[in-house]
Each structure stands twice: as C-alpha cells, then as structure tokens.
Design an enzyme around this catalytic site. Structure first.
Site, PDB file in Angstrom:
ATOM      1  N   PRO A 262       0.667  -1.021   0.012  1.00 27.09           N
ATOM      2  CA  PRO A 262       0.147  -0.098  -0.118  1.00 27.09           C
ATOM      3  C   PRO A 262       0.718   1.291   0.067  1.00 27.09           C
ATOM      4  CG  PRO A 262       0.066  -1.007   1.955  1.00 27.09           C
ATOM      5  CD  PRO A 262       0.984  -1.706   1.324  1.00 27.09           C
ATOM      6  N   GLY A 263       0.336   2.422  -0.506  1.00 26.36           N
ATOM      7  CA  GLY A 263       0.865   3.734  -0.467  1.00 26.36           C
ATOM      8  C   GLY A 263       0.064   4.627   0.447  1.00 26.36           C
ATOM      9  N   ARG A 264      -1.205   4.789   0.042  1.00 28.08           N
ATOM     10  CA  ARG A 264      -2.214   5.772   0.617  1.00 28.08           C
ATOM     11  C   ARG A 264      -2.223   5.379   2.311  1.00 28.08           C
ATOM     12  NH1 ARG A 264      -6.188   8.115  -2.360  1.00 28.08           N
ATOM     13  NH2 ARG A 264      -5.785   6.657  -3.637  1.00 28.08           N
TER      14      ARG A 264
ATOM     15  N   TYR B 221     -10.027  13.456  -9.876  1.00 26.21           N
ATOM     16  CA  TYR B 221     -11.006  12.262  -9.233  1.00 26.21           C
ATOM     17  C   TYR B 221     -12.155  12.919  -8.708  1.00 26.21           C
ATOM     18  CZ  TYR B 221      -5.993  10.519  -9.343  1.00 26.21           C
ATOM     19  OH  TYR B 221      -5.076   9.898  -9.754  1.00 26.21           O
TER      20      TYR B 221
ATOM     21  N   CYS C 222      -5.278  29.881 -13.040  1.00 22.24           N
ATOM     22  CA  CYS C 222      -6.034  30.572 -14.065  1.00 22.24           C
ATOM     23  C   CYS C 222      -6.556  29.575 -14.729  1.00 22.24           C
ATOM     24  CB  CYS C 222      -5.092  31.148 -14.882  1.00 22.24           C
ATOM     25  SG  CYS C 222      -5.837  32.421 -15.776  1.00 22.24           S
ATOM     26  N   GLU C 223      -7.743  28.716 -14.024  1.00 23.06           N
ATOM     27  CA  GLU C 223      -8.864  27.797 -14.912  1.00 23.06           C
ATOM     28  C   GLU C 223     -10.040  27.731 -13.952  1.00 23.06           C
ATOM     29  OE1 GLU C 223      -7.781  24.247 -16.356  1.00 23.06           O
ATOM     30  OE2 GLU C 223      -5.840  24.448 -16.880  1.00 23.06           O
TER      31      GLU C 223
END
Ligand code: LLP
Length: 413
Positions: A265-267, A307, A334-335
C-alpha cells in the site's frame, strides 16, 4: 485505529506562521502508527510490507517508513534510484514496470531489484537479456476496484497486467529461455471500496500460482483505502488480516521454505498524516457562490480536479465554531476548474485565515506541478517529540523562475 492522531489546530497554525503558506505538513506520529498497525498483523506468516512511494516520496518520509522495517514499491526507474538511497538490499525494492523501455530494463537488471513485468512482449525482452535470471509477472486478475474509474487497475480492459488467458504463454516463454518466473503479482486498484474484491483477487492469484513451477513469492498489491469523509468507513486492516490469514496459512503448507507474501500500500501509510495549509487571499460573492480564494490550488493538490476527490477543509482560525456559511474553496490557478472544495459549510472566514486541507499526505506533493510557473509548497514534518522539521524548503517566486530558466539551459542575455 483507536488513538486519535489528529494534529492540534495550534500546532498547524504555528507551522503556517513559521514557514508560510502554502505548506504541506506531515504528522510523524501518525505515519509511525500506520506502519506499526500493519507490521505485525499477520503473525506467524511470512508477510512483508512495501511502501508504494508514489504516494509520497519525500526522502524524510521514506526514511521514516523504512526505519519501521518496510521496503519500497516503485513504478519507475527514477523511483528505483530514489529507493536505493535508503537500502543496500536491492531485494527490498520491488519495481512494477509499465511500458518500461529497454534502457530502463537494462538498468533495473543491473540494480538487482525485483522486477515485476506486466506484458508478454516485455517478458520476452527480459528473458532475451543475457543477464536476466528471474522476474515476477503482474497478472490482471479481472477483478478491479478503486475510488475512481481512473485508478481501477484490475478491470479486465485496463492497461495493466498480463491477462489470465496468457499465463500459459508466459510460463512457456520462461521454459523456452531457461529462466524463471519466481513471483506473481496483482494490484486491483487504489482506494478499494469493497475489501471482498481484494480477498477475491488474492484467491485468484493463489489459484493461478499452481501454474508456476518456480514460485518464491506472491505480491497481492496495495490499494487499502483511508477515510476522507466523516461517513467513510475506515478499512479494517485487522479484519482483513483475519480473513486473509487462513488462506495464506493453507497456501503456505504447499510452499518451500523461505516462501513469502507481499502487500504494497501507499495511501494507507501517509494519507491521513498530511495537511495542505493555505491562507485565504480573497473572499468573493458571485451571484450564488461565495468563493474563498486561496494561495494554493490544483497544481499543489490535483486530486479534487482529477478524481472529484473530497478533502475535508477546516478553518484553523475558527475550527471550533459552528459552520453557518456556505463556501467554495478555490485555488489561484488560471482555470475555472481550479476548485479544491465545493459548497462547504464553514464558520465565517476572514482574509488571511489559515485553512487546512486534510488527508493530503498521499498523492498530494508527489502529483504537484508548477503550472502557471508557480512555486511548489514547502514540506514540514511535525515530529513525535513536538518538534518541527523542514523537510523540503520552499522557493521564492524569483528562485522558482531562475531555476526554471537554468533547467532549460536558457541564459538571459
Ligand atoms: N502498487 C501499484 C502497482 C500501484 O500502481 C499503486 C498505486 C499502489 C501499489 C499503491 O496504491 P495505494 O495503496 O496507494 O492505493 N493518484 C491516485 C492514486 C493512484 C494510485 C496508482 N497506483 C489518487 O490520488 O487517489
């Protein structure tokens, strides 16, 4: 986990004052607790834990996790090189390739790390290499899961893994070249929603393992979820181990000595330990939406925009007041899509208030970019003893631009 490792608002506010914002802050005690929660879970079984460093590869975090007895799971040659700084034992590094180049394969073979190959074409290339001996193969178990379609890797049509129907071909190739497939692997996705899917994929691997004559290990991947919303159920690792242990004990009966299992695992190790701190720079009423404009954005935490990920946002200057205002927390990119959190009930905010974007320890800084040529945030580790350690200094706007020009090899006239 029973203990509450939430950092106090005072400690976070102190860090924001000392180092400025935007700032990633990590909680050492929490990371250690996550490591210790898994390390002895499978008592009596040869289970090894690897940390998927893509979640957070700050070297101080890697060192911390390594010191708890956990190896590294990597997915690029760059991550292999980084991991090699922390262990002299290459077999503590697992390298799951994905469209690896020949040059990367040569290098990985020289490094002696465990190479996990995900396609028949690449497997053949590997066996043709004069110095190759053994490798692991990644199997697509046709069972996928994940918090979002973009991170479901076990879906039968996903780009990952060798499909079950081609396993015979993989085994035959090894025989033809006189080499060995000594491990099999599957990773079904990230932020697994239903632990039953992980158990089911493990069963698939255990069953398929019978087709591999030279097996020394099985890697069941990662993907264990962590809660983001109050309503999210925490993944019950203990329960998972209780379900998985009997399967592994039974499997072990037919295995040679030294056989081992891996999870990667990472998270799980880092997500809840991290906060992205940011200051309110503007408060703006449009017709129906009130924006809290911050000094960070999608360039520092991409998860909401990629996500639709939901992160808790806490105003640290009024954390114990009731939320009676509706805010949308926006970034400084700037979006229009650069929104970190939509429609959150929060106490009335003031200019310069410090907001903590919670559970940002995984896939935060590692996915950050310098879009709009923005500087990256600094990173700080709040230590168990109550100290504060700067683990990646920030750069000023001037330093950021100078570094960019230098990296491009552009000399100002
Ligand atoms: N092993 C392999 C082969 C992987 O591809 C991954 C994650 C992991 C292990 C670790 O998965 P974890 O335990 O952390 O779920 N950026 C996305 C997550 C992408 C995960 C990619 N692979 C996010 O922010 O949710």
């Amino acid at each position: 986990m029973s203990e509450d490792y939430t950092l106090s608002a005072a400690r976070l506010l102190d860090a924001a004052s000392e180092f400025g914002t935007p700032l990633y802050v990590y909680n050492e005690a929490r990371i250690k607790a996550q490591c210790r929660a898994v390390i002895r879970l499978f008592n009596g079984l040869p289970v090894n834990w690897l940390y998927a460093i893509k979640a957070n590869d700050n070297p101080f975090i890697m060192q911390l996790i390594r010191s708890e007895g956990i190896g590294f799971d990597t997915v690029s040659y760059e991550e292999v090189l980084l991991s090699k700084s922390f262990t002299t034992n290459p077999t503590e590094i697992f390298y799951t390739e994905n469209s690896m180049s020949d040059a990367e394969m040569d290098a990985a073979i020289q490094e002696g790390v465990i190479l996990n190959i995900g396609s028949i074409k690449r497997l053949e290339r590997f066996f043709q290499h004069p110095e190759s001996k053994t490798c692991c193969i990644r199997i697509n178990p046709a069972i996928g899961d994940g918090h979002h379609a973009k991170v479901n890797t076990g879906d039968p049509e996903s780009k990952f893994g060798i499909r079950i129907g081609l396993i015979g071909e993989a085994v035959a190739l090894a025989k033809t070249y006189g080499k060995r497939i000594n491990g099999i692997h599957a990773h079904i996705g990230s932020g697994i929603k239903d632990p039953e899917n992980l158990i089911a994929a493990m069963k698939v691997l255990l069953e398929l393992s019978r087709e591999f004559p030279d097996l020394e290990f099985i890697n069941f991947g990662g993907g264990m979820p962590t809660p983001y919303r109050d309503s999210d159920n925490a993944f019950d690792m203990k329960r998972f181990a209780e379900l998985a242990s009997p399967m592994l004990h039974k499997d072990l009966e037919r295995r040679p000595e030294d056989f081992r299992y891996y999870f990667e695992p990472g998270r799980w190790f880092v997500a809840q330990a991290g906060y992205l701190l940011t200051r309110v720079q503007t408060i703006k009423d449009q017709i129906e939406t009130t924006y809290l404009g911050t000094d960070t954005g999608m360039h520092h935490l991409m998860r909401p925009i990629i996500y639709d990920a939901w992160h808790r946002v806490v105003n640290l200057n009024s954390f114990n007041e009731a939320g009676d205002r509706l805010y949308t927390v926006s970034g400084n990119i700037c979006e229009s899509g650069d929104i970190l959190a939509f429609d959150r009930m929060m106490p009335e905010a003031k200019m310069n208030d410090v907001l903590a974007i919670c559970d940002a320890g995984a896939y935060g800084m590692t996915m950050a970019s310098q879009y709009n040529r923005r500087a990256l945030p600094a990173e700080v580790l709040l230590t168990e003893g109550g100290g504060t350690k700067l683990i990646r200094p920030g750069k000023s706007a001037r330093q950021t631009v100078n570094r960019f020009l230098e990296d491009c090899g552009f000399n100002l006239p």
